[in-house]
Scaffold this active site. Structure first.
Site, short mmCIF file in Angstrom:
data_model
loop_
_atom_site.label_atom_id
_atom_site.label_comp_id
_atom_site.label_asym_id
_atom_site.label_seq_id
_atom_site.Cartn_x
_atom_site.Cartn_y
_atom_site.Cartn_z
N ALA A 46 3.76 8.97 -6.74
CA ALA A 46 4.48 7.80 -6.22
C ALA A 46 3.57 6.59 -6.21
O ALA A 46 2.43 6.64 -6.69
CB ALA A 46 4.98 8.11 -4.81
N ASN A 47 4.04 5.47 -5.72
CA ASN A 47 3.19 4.29 -5.53
C ASN A 47 3.60 3.58 -4.24
O ASN A 47 4.51 4.02 -3.54
CB ASN A 47 3.28 3.36 -6.75
CG ASN A 47 4.68 2.82 -6.95
OD1 ASN A 47 5.22 2.10 -6.11
ND2 ASN A 47 5.30 3.18 -8.07
N ARG A 48 2.91 2.50 -3.91
CA ARG A 48 3.06 1.87 -2.60
C ARG A 48 4.21 0.87 -2.49
O ARG A 48 4.30 0.15 -1.51
CB ARG A 48 1.75 1.16 -2.21
CG ARG A 48 0.58 2.10 -2.02
CD ARG A 48 -0.65 1.33 -1.53
NE ARG A 48 -1.85 2.13 -1.62
CZ ARG A 48 -2.16 3.10 -0.75
NH1 ARG A 48 -1.36 3.37 0.27
NH2 ARG A 48 -3.27 3.79 -0.90
N ALA A 97 8.92 -0.88 -9.06
CA ALA A 97 7.57 -0.48 -9.46
C ALA A 97 7.70 0.90 -10.10
O ALA A 97 7.47 1.94 -9.45
CB ALA A 97 6.65 -0.44 -8.25
#
Ligand code: CTP
Ligand code: CA
Length: 227
Positions: A33-35, A99
């Protein structure tokens, strides 16, 4: 609040927005995942609906309520996001704030991956489809106004200009996502609008204000296009 944006400036238009991160499965219990919080994309979807557009928001996993009056399609992975975006076409405006994970695991495990003694482990990654570039380069059914984002930690403008060309979109909203800026997950954003016409830098604004101002700008551009 709604009165701040010219009412109905986008009426009759279909705006397609992506937002949030994607989750790429490693096995049934783990993912990459990412932020990204999804806040900027959700604010844009809301502002577009407030301006009278029919809005489809294709969202990765986020902890945000559906914006009122917006058709929300929830997905997990980049490939699911691409499929949902294609299913939502045709659109007059595409705004790609998600994103999207650049890579996915080549062979996600069907069962939970186990530790094997003291052996180190490596995931082999392959590139995900680029949703923005795929749509921008479509021969048929390309939304006439395509807006991408560029999340950068250095050389923000330079990288955004390269992305504008590489992705074939009409406008890039670029921002500095270095940890010190607090953009990821925060409520404020400092953006640069990068297009063939040049670069315009906006002051630091709330994500809601960035969304309103962007939708106002897109209304002007969309007004110049046949509907
Ligand atoms: N994007 C997309 N699909 C991907 C990757 C990115 O649609 N698989 C879109 C994003 O939603 C954004 C724009 O492309 O609008 C730029 O994303 P970014 O991550 O900044 O660019 P990349 O081309 O992935 O380059 P890099 O991460 O290496 O800087
Ligand atoms: Ca990327």
């Amino acid at each position: 609040e709604k009165l701040l944006s010219p009412s109905g400036a986008l009426s009759g238009k279909h705006a397609l927005v992506t937002a949030g991160p994607t989750h790429e499965p490693i096995d049934p219990v783990r993912y990459i995942a990412n932020r990204s919080s999804g806040k900027q994309g959700y604010a844009i979807a809301r502002a577009a609906a407030d301006a009278g557009a029919r809005v489809t928001l294709v969202s990765g996993p986020v902890d945000l309520p559906d914006p009122p009056g917006v058709n929300v399609v929830r997905v997990e992975s980049a490939r699911e996001m691409l499929a949902a975006v294609e299913k939502a076409l045709p659109a007059d405006i595409g705004i790609f704030a998600a994103a999207v994970a650049d890579w996915r695991v080549a062979h996600a495990g069907e069962q939970k991956i186990k530790k094997i003694g003291d052996a180190s482990s490596a995931l082999s990654l392959i590139e995900n489809p680029d949703i923005l570039a795929t749509l921008s380069h479509r021969k048929e059914g390309r939304p006439p106004l395509m807006v991408g984002f560029a999340a950068e930690t250095e050389k923000v403008i330079e990288n955004a200009q390269q992305k504008l060309l590489r992705k074939g979109c009409d406008l890039i909203v670029a921002n500095d996502v270095s940890t010190a800026t607090g953009v990821m997950g925060g409520d404020q954003n400092t953006v640069h609008l990068v297009s063939a016409a040049g670069v315009e830098t906006w002051p630091t604004l709330s994500k809601t204000e960035v969304a309103r101002k962007l939708v106002e700008r897109l209304s002007d551009l969309a007004g110049a296009m046949p509907s």
